[in-house]
Structure formats: C-alpha cells, structure tokens
Design a protein around this motif. Sequence first.
Motif, PDB file in Angstrom:
ATOM      1  N   ARG A   1      44.927  33.963  41.269  1.00 19.65           N
ATOM      2  CA  ARG A   1      43.696  34.568  41.784  1.00 19.65           C
ATOM      3  C   ARG A   1      43.632  36.029  41.354  1.00 19.65           C
ATOM      4  O   ARG A   1      44.633  36.729  41.374  1.00 19.65           O
ATOM      5  CB  ARG A   1      43.661  34.494  43.310  1.00 19.65           C
ATOM      6  CG  ARG A   1      43.784  33.066  43.841  1.00 19.65           C
ATOM      7  CD  ARG A   1      43.904  33.042  45.337  1.00 19.65           C
ATOM      8  NE  ARG A   1      42.597  33.351  45.912  1.00 19.65           N
ATOM      9  CZ  ARG A   1      42.415  33.732  47.161  1.00 19.65           C
ATOM     10  NH1 ARG A   1      43.428  33.888  47.973  1.00 19.65           N
ATOM     11  NH2 ARG A   1      41.205  33.970  47.620  1.00 19.65           N
TER      12      ARG A   1
ATOM     13  N   LEU B   1      41.110  39.529  41.930  1.00 20.52           N
ATOM     14  CA  LEU B   1      39.985  40.184  42.585  1.00 20.52           C
ATOM     15  C   LEU B   1      39.793  41.545  41.946  1.00 20.52           C
ATOM     16  O   LEU B   1      40.739  42.333  41.849  1.00 20.52           O
ATOM     17  CB  LEU B   1      40.230  40.357  44.090  1.00 20.52           C
ATOM     18  CG  LEU B   1      39.136  41.117  44.851  1.00 20.52           C
ATOM     19  CD1 LEU B   1      37.835  40.324  44.887  1.00 20.52           C
ATOM     20  CD2 LEU B   1      39.592  41.458  46.254  1.00 20.52           C
TER      21      LEU B   1
ATOM     22  N   GLU C   1      30.123  40.751  47.732  1.00 23.94           N
ATOM     23  CA  GLU C   1      30.799  39.996  46.689  1.00 23.94           C
ATOM     24  C   GLU C   1      29.757  39.594  45.659  1.00 23.94           C
ATOM     25  O   GLU C   1      28.629  39.222  46.003  1.00 23.94           O
ATOM     26  CB  GLU C   1      31.481  38.766  47.281  1.00 23.94           C
ATOM     27  CG  GLU C   1      32.321  38.045  46.257  1.00 23.94           C
ATOM     28  CD  GLU C   1      33.109  36.886  46.841  1.00 23.94           C
ATOM     29  OE1 GLU C   1      33.022  36.634  48.060  1.00 23.94           O
ATOM     30  OE2 GLU C   1      33.803  36.227  46.060  1.00 23.94           O
TER      31      GLU C   1
ATOM     32  N   ASP D   1      29.186  37.489  41.809  1.00 20.18           N
ATOM     33  CA  ASP D   1      29.733  36.586  40.802  1.00 20.18           C
ATOM     34  C   ASP D   1      29.980  37.387  39.531  1.00 20.18           C
ATOM     35  O   ASP D   1      29.134  38.199  39.149  1.00 20.18           O
ATOM     36  CB  ASP D   1      28.730  35.453  40.545  1.00 20.18           C
ATOM     37  CG  ASP D   1      29.305  34.382  39.649  1.00 20.18           C
ATOM     38  OD1 ASP D   1      29.510  34.676  38.451  1.00 20.18           O
ATOM     39  OD2 ASP D   1      29.537  33.272  40.132  1.00 20.18           O
TER      40      ASP D   1
ATOM     41  N   GLN E   1      38.824  33.003  33.702  1.00 21.61           N
ATOM     42  CA  GLN E   1      38.346  31.991  34.643  1.00 21.61           C
ATOM     43  C   GLN E   1      38.210  30.626  33.973  1.00 21.61           C
ATOM     44  O   GLN E   1      38.709  29.629  34.476  1.00 21.61           O
ATOM     45  CB  GLN E   1      37.013  32.442  35.226  1.00 21.61           C
ATOM     46  CG  GLN E   1      36.533  31.584  36.380  1.00 21.61           C
ATOM     47  CD  GLN E   1      35.481  32.302  37.181  1.00 21.61           C
ATOM     48  OE1 GLN E   1      35.798  33.186  37.957  1.00 21.61           O
ATOM     49  NE2 GLN E   1      34.238  31.921  36.989  1.00 21.61           N
TER      50      GLN E   1
ATOM     51  N   GLU F   1      41.216  32.057  39.202  1.00 20.94           N
ATOM     52  CA  GLU F   1      40.049  32.257  40.063  1.00 20.94           C
ATOM     53  C   GLU F   1      39.704  33.746  40.022  1.00 20.94           C
ATOM     54  O   GLU F   1      40.527  34.584  40.375  1.00 20.94           O
ATOM     55  CB  GLU F   1      40.364  31.849  41.497  1.00 20.94           C
ATOM     56  CG  GLU F   1      39.238  32.167  42.463  1.00 20.94           C
ATOM     57  CD  GLU F   1      39.679  32.024  43.913  1.00 20.94           C
ATOM     58  OE1 GLU F   1      39.753  33.054  44.606  1.00 20.94           O
ATOM     59  OE2 GLU F   1      39.956  30.882  44.327  1.00 20.94           O
TER      60      GLU F   1
ATOM     61  N   ARG G   1      37.122  36.829  41.228  1.00 17.31           N
ATOM     62  CA  ARG G   1      36.087  37.270  42.161  1.00 17.31           C
ATOM     63  C   ARG G   1      35.926  38.776  42.045  1.00 17.31           C
ATOM     64  O   ARG G   1      36.847  39.466  41.598  1.00 17.31           O
ATOM     65  CB  ARG G   1      36.458  36.875  43.590  1.00 17.31           C
ATOM     66  CG  ARG G   1      36.450  35.340  43.751  1.00 17.31           C
ATOM     67  CD  ARG G   1      37.038  34.875  45.042  1.00 17.31           C
ATOM     68  NE  ARG G   1      36.195  35.202  46.188  1.00 17.31           N
ATOM     69  CZ  ARG G   1      36.506  34.889  47.437  1.00 17.31           C
ATOM     70  NH1 ARG G   1      37.640  34.256  47.692  1.00 17.31           N
ATOM     71  NH2 ARG G   1      35.717  35.201  48.434  1.00 17.31           N
TER      72      ARG G   1
ATOM     73  N   LEU H   1      34.559  42.180  44.283  1.00 17.99           N
ATOM     74  CA  LEU H   1      34.050  42.817  45.489  1.00 17.99           C
ATOM     75  C   LEU H   1      33.499  44.171  45.061  1.00 17.99           C
ATOM     76  O   LEU H   1      34.216  44.983  44.479  1.00 17.99           O
ATOM     77  CB  LEU H   1      35.136  42.996  46.544  1.00 17.99           C
ATOM     78  CG  LEU H   1      34.629  43.536  47.888  1.00 17.99           C
ATOM     79  CD1 LEU H   1      33.696  42.530  48.564  1.00 17.99           C
ATOM     80  CD2 LEU H   1      35.783  43.890  48.806  1.00 17.99           C
TER      81      LEU H   1
ATOM     82  N   GLU I   1      40.563  37.759  52.687  1.00 13.88           N
ATOM     83  CA  GLU I   1      40.379  36.881  51.538  1.00 13.88           C
ATOM     84  C   GLU I   1      41.606  36.747  50.648  1.00 13.88           C
ATOM     85  O   GLU I   1      41.795  35.715  50.025  1.00 13.88           O
ATOM     86  CB  GLU I   1      39.209  37.384  50.683  1.00 13.88           C
ATOM     87  CG  GLU I   1      37.863  37.236  51.342  1.00 13.88           C
ATOM     88  CD  GLU I   1      37.457  35.786  51.545  1.00 13.88           C
ATOM     89  OE1 GLU I   1      37.782  34.937  50.697  1.00 13.88           O
ATOM     90  OE2 GLU I   1      36.824  35.514  52.570  1.00 13.88           O
ATOM     91  N   TYR I   2      42.400  37.798  50.536  1.00 13.80           N
ATOM     92  CA  TYR I   2      43.443  37.784  49.523  1.00 13.80           C
ATOM     93  C   TYR I   2      44.859  38.012  50.008  1.00 13.80           C
ATOM     94  O   TYR I   2      45.802  37.605  49.358  1.00 13.80           O
ATOM     95  CB  TYR I   2      43.116  38.835  48.450  1.00 13.80           C
ATOM     96  CG  TYR I   2      42.196  38.254  47.435  1.00 13.80           C
ATOM     97  CD1 TYR I   2      40.826  38.219  47.668  1.00 13.80           C
ATOM     98  CD2 TYR I   2      42.686  37.671  46.294  1.00 13.80           C
ATOM     99  CE1 TYR I   2      39.976  37.633  46.782  1.00 13.80           C
ATOM    100  CE2 TYR I   2      41.833  37.091  45.395  1.00 13.80           C
ATOM    101  CZ  TYR I   2      40.486  37.067  45.635  1.00 13.80           C
ATOM    102  OH  TYR I   2      39.649  36.462  44.757  1.00 13.80           O
TER     103      TYR I   2
ATOM    104  N   SER J   1      24.963  36.437  46.853  1.00  9.69           N
ATOM    105  CA  SER J   1      26.154  37.255  47.055  1.00  9.69           C
ATOM    106  C   SER J   1      26.459  37.309  48.544  1.00  9.69           C
ATOM    107  O   SER J   1      25.624  37.022  49.374  1.00  9.69           O
ATOM    108  CB  SER J   1      25.937  38.666  46.510  1.00  9.69           C
ATOM    109  OG  SER J   1      24.908  39.311  47.202  1.00  9.69           O
ATOM    110  N   HIS J   2      27.688  37.655  48.856  1.00  4.97           N
ATOM    111  CA  HIS J   2      28.116  37.742  50.237  1.00  4.97           C
ATOM    112  C   HIS J   2      28.163  39.200  50.635  1.00  4.97           C
ATOM    113  O   HIS J   2      28.915  39.980  50.077  1.00  4.97           O
ATOM    114  CB  HIS J   2      29.507  37.105  50.411  1.00  4.97           C
ATOM    115  CG  HIS J   2      29.530  35.664  50.033  1.00  4.97           C
ATOM    116  ND1 HIS J   2      29.112  34.685  50.872  1.00  4.97           N
ATOM    117  CD2 HIS J   2      29.911  35.061  48.895  1.00  4.97           C
ATOM    118  CE1 HIS J   2      29.251  33.506  50.269  1.00  4.97           C
ATOM    119  NE2 HIS J   2      29.720  33.720  49.070  1.00  4.97           N
TER     120      HIS J   2
END
Length: 191
Positions: free
Chosen positions: A75, A77, A93, A95, A122, A128, A130, A132, A165-166, A187-188
Amino acid sequence: MQDVEQYGLPDFCRKPILVLGCGNILFGDDGFGCAVVDYVEKHHAVPEAVCLLDVGTSVRKLLFTLCLSHVRPERLLILDAFDAGREPGEVFEIDPDDIPAVKLDDFSIHQLPTSNLLRELQESCGVEVRVLACQTGPLPEEISQGLSPAIQAALPRAADWLMHEYLPRNDGRPSPPPAECTNQESSHKIQ
C-alpha cells in the motif's frame, strides 16, 4: 529466500505500508504533506510495518525506484497539497487519476510525470495507491516558509485519517474510523 533478496533494500521498498509526505516547505501551504509526516511522528506511534517519509519535492525518484524494485510495499499513500477549488484547509481523498492538471505538469521535460509512475505502481506492480490531499490557500510567489492557519488546523484531521486508514494498532487490527470521515461525490472529504 525472500529475506536474502530484500537484504540491502531501503525500508520504503521492504515495508508493507509506505506513506510519502510531498511538497515544498519553502512555498507556504505546498508543504502540507511534509507537515503531516512531521505531525504524525511527533504525536503518534508509527508501527514497525509502516515507512513514513517526508520526501519533499523528490517523490519521482523514489517512485521510479519502487517501479524498478522486485520488492515493494503493498500500500502507498501520497500526502500532498492541491488547488482543487475547495475551501482552504479542506482535507480529502482523491483518486490518483483525478490529480489536477497543474500538479501533473509540474515536472521537468526530462522526468516521467508522477501520475504515470503512480499508475504503473497500481496497474502493473499491484500496489494499492491512494492520495490524501489538502486544499491550499494562495501559494506565495517567492520563498515563504510556514503553513497558513487553515492548513495548520488541517494537520490533526489528516493525521487522524492516516492513523485510521494506514497505521494499524499494535494488535494488528485497524484503528476505529475517525468520526469526521464523510463521503462526498467521487472523493472522500475529511472534515
């Protein structure tokens, strides 16, 4: 055998979770990603399975190394500041495919765009990925260290999201979600 293959590789290749704080601390709010890493290191215990790095403006070299490595994290980030037309200090967040064009183009003609490296990690390497982000205020036209009050106030929210999250708890289970997390469109938003 895998331990022998990993000998000599940097932590950012070997650890299963990699968090990269990006930005230029000499240009105000652009230093958000670096400041989040600093905040987390001062206020939280980072588990052994996590490699947390302030990479400043050197993220492309590190991503290129990951693409070429036979060992890489599961992962990744990216913590960074963007101008996405939101309220300054809003943490959200995004994409990797939706990184604003101005961020896609802030590289030398001789360097591979960061977005292509993220996509390669990816899609071809199984990592994975992501992102932020934090909405910046106006960035200075000349060197000006320090975050604006709105971005400074966003650091604890971003750190809480990161911890959920991490960064797993000591017992290996994920931390409970922060109450501020909401889903907004694609988005979050982290309030």
